[in-house]
Design a protein around this motif. Structure first.
Motif, PDB file in Angstrom:
ATOM      1  N   ALA A   1       0.872  -0.974  -0.087  1.00 33.20           N
ATOM      2  CA  ALA A   1       0.071  -0.042  -0.020  1.00 33.20           C
ATOM      3  C   ALA A   1       0.878   1.153   0.189  1.00 33.20           C
ATOM      4  O   ALA A   1       1.886   1.349   0.834  1.00 33.20           O
ATOM      5  CB  ALA A   1      -1.005  -0.010   1.200  1.00 33.20           C
ATOM      6  N   HIS A   2       0.692   2.184  -0.743  1.00 35.25           N
ATOM      7  CA  HIS A   2       1.053   3.340  -0.782  1.00 35.25           C
ATOM      8  C   HIS A   2       0.158   4.574  -0.790  1.00 35.25           C
ATOM      9  O   HIS A   2      -0.478   4.810  -1.486  1.00 35.25           O
ATOM     10  CB  HIS A   2       2.059   3.584  -2.381  1.00 35.25           C
ATOM     11  N   ASN A   3       0.510   5.326   0.439  1.00 31.98           N
ATOM     12  CA  ASN A   3      -0.429   6.302   0.852  1.00 31.98           C
ATOM     13  C   ASN A   3       0.286   7.589   0.327  1.00 31.98           C
ATOM     14  O   ASN A   3       0.996   8.371   1.167  1.00 31.98           O
ATOM     15  CB  ASN A   3      -0.689   6.244   2.261  1.00 31.98           C
ATOM     16  N   ARG A   4      -0.168   8.042  -0.615  1.00 37.00           N
ATOM     17  CA  ARG A   4       0.030   9.362  -1.207  1.00 37.00           C
ATOM     18  C   ARG A   4      -0.837  10.354  -0.691  1.00 37.00           C
ATOM     19  O   ARG A   4      -0.536  11.622  -1.217  1.00 37.00           O
ATOM     20  CB  ARG A   4       0.432   9.418  -2.921  1.00 37.00           C
ATOM     21  N   LEU A   5      -1.640  10.270   0.208  1.00 32.98           N
ATOM     22  CA  LEU A   5      -2.580  11.230   0.946  1.00 32.98           C
ATOM     23  C   LEU A   5      -1.841  11.558   1.970  1.00 32.98           C
ATOM     24  O   LEU A   5      -2.168  12.660   2.791  1.00 32.98           O
ATOM     25  CB  LEU A   5      -3.999  10.715   1.157  1.00 32.98           C
ATOM     26  N   ASN A   6      -0.757  10.788   2.546  1.00 36.46           N
ATOM     27  CA  ASN A   6       0.034  11.411   3.743  1.00 36.46           C
ATOM     28  C   ASN A   6       0.375  12.610   3.324  1.00 36.46           C
ATOM     29  O   ASN A   6       1.169  12.943   2.590  1.00 36.46           O
ATOM     30  CB  ASN A   6       1.085  10.071   4.115  1.00 36.46           C
ATOM     31  N   PRO A   7       0.467  13.536   4.521  1.00 38.42           N
ATOM     32  CA  PRO A   7       0.959  14.729   4.607  1.00 38.42           C
ATOM     33  C   PRO A   7       2.422  14.813   4.432  1.00 38.42           C
ATOM     34  O   PRO A   7       2.891  15.758   3.979  1.00 38.42           O
ATOM     35  CB  PRO A   7       0.602  15.442   5.811  1.00 38.42           C
ATOM     36  N   ASP A   8       3.097  13.717   4.814  1.00 38.01           N
ATOM     37  CA  ASP A   8       4.541  13.666   4.449  1.00 38.01           C
ATOM     38  C   ASP A   8       5.047  13.231   3.219  1.00 38.01           C
ATOM     39  O   ASP A   8       6.014  13.300   2.962  1.00 38.01           O
ATOM     40  CB  ASP A   8       4.996  12.543   5.596  1.00 38.01           C
ATOM     41  N   TYR A   9       4.192  12.876   2.294  1.00 36.37           N
ATOM     42  CA  TYR A   9       4.542  12.444   0.874  1.00 36.37           C
ATOM     43  C   TYR A   9       4.716  13.995   0.289  1.00 36.37           C
ATOM     44  O   TYR A   9       3.718  14.672   0.252  1.00 36.37           O
ATOM     45  CB  TYR A   9       3.402  11.598   0.381  1.00 36.37           C
ATOM     46  N   ASP A  10       5.772  13.921  -0.434  1.00 39.26           N
ATOM     47  CA  ASP A  10       5.922  15.256  -1.257  1.00 39.26           C
ATOM     48  C   ASP A  10       5.423  15.071  -2.506  1.00 39.26           C
ATOM     49  O   ASP A  10       6.255  14.902  -3.518  1.00 39.26           O
ATOM     50  CB  ASP A  10       7.649  15.572  -1.244  1.00 39.26           C
ATOM     51  N   ALA A  11       4.033  15.371  -2.661  1.00 36.91           N
ATOM     52  CA  ALA A  11       3.429  15.369  -3.823  1.00 36.91           C
ATOM     53  C   ALA A  11       3.750  16.444  -5.116  1.00 36.91           C
ATOM     54  O   ALA A  11       3.720  16.159  -6.057  1.00 36.91           O
ATOM     55  CB  ALA A  11       1.972  15.487  -3.677  1.00 36.91           C
ATOM     56  N   ASN A  12       4.200  17.509  -4.654  1.00 38.03           N
ATOM     57  CA  ASN A  12       4.768  18.394  -5.564  1.00 38.03           C
ATOM     58  C   ASN A  12       6.146  17.892  -6.168  1.00 38.03           C
ATOM     59  O   ASN A  12       6.321  18.253  -7.442  1.00 38.03           O
ATOM     60  CB  ASN A  12       4.943  19.852  -4.914  1.00 38.03           C
ATOM     61  N   ARG A  13       6.898  17.298  -5.530  1.00 39.47           N
ATOM     62  CA  ARG A  13       8.209  16.928  -6.021  1.00 39.47           C
ATOM     63  C   ARG A  13       7.967  15.511  -6.864  1.00 39.47           C
ATOM     64  O   ARG A  13       8.491  15.568  -7.864  1.00 39.47           O
ATOM     65  CB  ARG A  13       9.090  16.458  -4.674  1.00 39.47           C
ATOM     66  N   PHE A  14       7.039  14.715  -6.603  1.00 44.09           N
ATOM     67  CA  PHE A  14       7.290  13.350  -7.131  1.00 44.09           C
ATOM     68  C   PHE A  14       5.955  13.108  -7.996  1.00 44.09           C
ATOM     69  O   PHE A  14       5.994  12.295  -9.047  1.00 44.09           O
ATOM     70  CB  PHE A  14       7.055  12.310  -6.013  1.00 44.09           C
TER      71      PHE A  14
ATOM     72  N   ARG B   1      -2.223  13.283  -5.729  1.00 43.17           N
ATOM     73  CA  ARG B   1      -2.163  12.327  -4.515  1.00 43.17           C
ATOM     74  C   ARG B   1      -3.278  11.073  -4.831  1.00 43.17           C
ATOM     75  O   ARG B   1      -4.309  11.463  -5.344  1.00 43.17           O
ATOM     76  CB  ARG B   1      -2.724  13.045  -3.306  1.00 43.17           C
ATOM     77  N   ASP B   2      -3.033   9.872  -4.112  1.00 41.21           N
ATOM     78  CA  ASP B   2      -4.017   8.967  -4.183  1.00 41.21           C
ATOM     79  C   ASP B   2      -3.520   7.699  -3.079  1.00 41.21           C
ATOM     80  O   ASP B   2      -2.524   7.953  -2.414  1.00 41.21           O
ATOM     81  CB  ASP B   2      -4.112   8.177  -5.542  1.00 41.21           C
ATOM     82  N   VAL B   3      -4.315   6.705  -2.931  1.00 43.29           N
ATOM     83  CA  VAL B   3      -3.716   5.419  -2.302  1.00 43.29           C
ATOM     84  C   VAL B   3      -3.703   4.413  -3.042  1.00 43.29           C
ATOM     85  O   VAL B   3      -4.634   4.229  -3.957  1.00 43.29           O
ATOM     86  CB  VAL B   3      -4.778   5.199  -1.203  1.00 43.29           C
ATOM     87  N   LYS B   4      -2.709   3.921  -3.433  1.00 47.93           N
ATOM     88  CA  LYS B   4      -2.388   2.802  -4.322  1.00 47.93           C
ATOM     89  C   LYS B   4      -2.129   1.470  -3.629  1.00 47.93           C
ATOM     90  O   LYS B   4      -1.177   1.332  -2.660  1.00 47.93           O
ATOM     91  CB  LYS B   4      -1.001   3.275  -5.264  1.00 47.93           C
ATOM     92  N   LEU B   5      -2.768   0.240  -4.032  1.00 50.70           N
ATOM     93  CA  LEU B   5      -2.796  -0.984  -3.510  1.00 50.70           C
ATOM     94  C   LEU B   5      -2.548  -1.715  -4.637  1.00 50.70           C
ATOM     95  O   LEU B   5      -2.766  -1.792  -5.750  1.00 50.70           O
ATOM     96  CB  LEU B   5      -3.977  -1.176  -2.979  1.00 50.70           C
TER      97      LEU B   5
ATOM     98  N   ARG C   1       0.144  16.518 -18.539  1.00 49.60           N
ATOM     99  CA  ARG C   1       1.149  17.373 -17.711  1.00 49.60           C
ATOM    100  C   ARG C   1       2.110  16.366 -16.864  1.00 49.60           C
ATOM    101  O   ARG C   1       3.314  16.397 -16.957  1.00 49.60           O
ATOM    102  CB  ARG C   1       0.694  18.275 -16.865  1.00 49.60           C
ATOM    103  N   TYR C   2       1.629  15.301 -16.453  1.00 51.88           N
ATOM    104  CA  TYR C   2       2.109  14.224 -15.530  1.00 51.88           C
ATOM    105  C   TYR C   2       3.368  13.437 -16.541  1.00 51.88           C
ATOM    106  O   TYR C   2       4.129  13.124 -16.342  1.00 51.88           O
ATOM    107  CB  TYR C   2       1.334  13.300 -14.994  1.00 51.88           C
ATOM    108  N   VAL C   3       2.651  13.311 -17.698  1.00 52.08           N
ATOM    109  CA  VAL C   3       3.372  12.419 -19.014  1.00 52.08           C
ATOM    110  C   VAL C   3       4.737  13.301 -19.211  1.00 52.08           C
ATOM    111  O   VAL C   3       5.769  12.505 -18.998  1.00 52.08           O
ATOM    112  CB  VAL C   3       2.588  11.929 -19.913  1.00 52.08           C
ATOM    113  N   ALA C   4       4.550  14.530 -19.417  1.00 51.15           N
ATOM    114  CA  ALA C   4       5.544  15.197 -19.689  1.00 51.15           C
ATOM    115  C   ALA C   4       6.515  15.409 -18.537  1.00 51.15           C
ATOM    116  O   ALA C   4       7.856  15.338 -18.693  1.00 51.15           O
ATOM    117  CB  ALA C   4       4.804  16.544 -20.259  1.00 51.15           C
ATOM    118  N   PHE C   5       6.060  15.588 -17.230  1.00 52.48           N
ATOM    119  CA  PHE C   5       6.979  15.459 -16.175  1.00 52.48           C
ATOM    120  C   PHE C   5       7.621  14.369 -16.034  1.00 52.48           C
ATOM    121  O   PHE C   5       8.904  14.289 -15.648  1.00 52.48           O
ATOM    122  CB  PHE C   5       5.994  15.987 -14.881  1.00 52.48           C
TER     123      PHE C   5
END
Length: 140
Positions: A69-82, A87-91, A130-134
């Motif tokens: 499980a990858h919790n990209r809703l966690n405030p510690d996840y640097d969504a701007n950088r990555f 954000r989502d939760v990926k299982l 935009r994400y694909v270009a990033f």
């Protein structure tokens, strides 16, 4: 819960062979066993509470096993950088039913993306390009 059942599914196609090969080369050093999102779907939720209810329902389901499980809703996840703010939760999961074992599918890993509607709207409207270009600029 009954409210979690109101979530919507955003049906996705199987990852293209071109993107799978690109990801294997760029991210996984050719190791096919690391490519876990060939089959994936998104479940959309109105709120974090409903998403948590959905996650609990999946965790309680005896027919699936959650492998990661990858919790990209966690405030510690640097969504701007990555992920450009996404954000989502990926299982990563697999089926554990008698039918999946009989068909030889019990070790097939698939991905479920649990997404809040606000993020889904951006992702499906303009954000994915935009994400694909990033991602391409980062070599991912």
């Amino acid at each position: 819960s009954e409210e979690a059942a109101e979530a919507a599914v955003a049906w996705a196609s199987v990852k293209s062979s071109e993107r799978a090969i690109e990801k294997l080369v760029r991210c996984y050093d050719g190791k096919v066993c690391r490519l876990l999102d060939v089959c994936r779907q998104s479940i959309l939720f109105e709120s974090c509470l409903l998403l948590a209810d959905g996650l609990d329902a999946i965790a309680q389901d005896p027919d699936v096993e959650i492998l990661a499980a990858h919790n990209r809703l966690n405030p510690d996840y640097d969504a701007n950088r990555f992920s450009l703010g996404y954000r989502d939760v990926k299982l990563n999961m697999r089926l554990t039913t008698a039918a999946s074992r009989r068909l030889g599918l019990d070790y097939h890993v698939f991905e479920v993306q649990m997404v809040l509607n606000e993020f889904a709207a951006v992702k499906f409207e303009r954000g994915h390009k935009r994400y694909v270009a990033f991602r391409n600029a980062r070599g991912q």
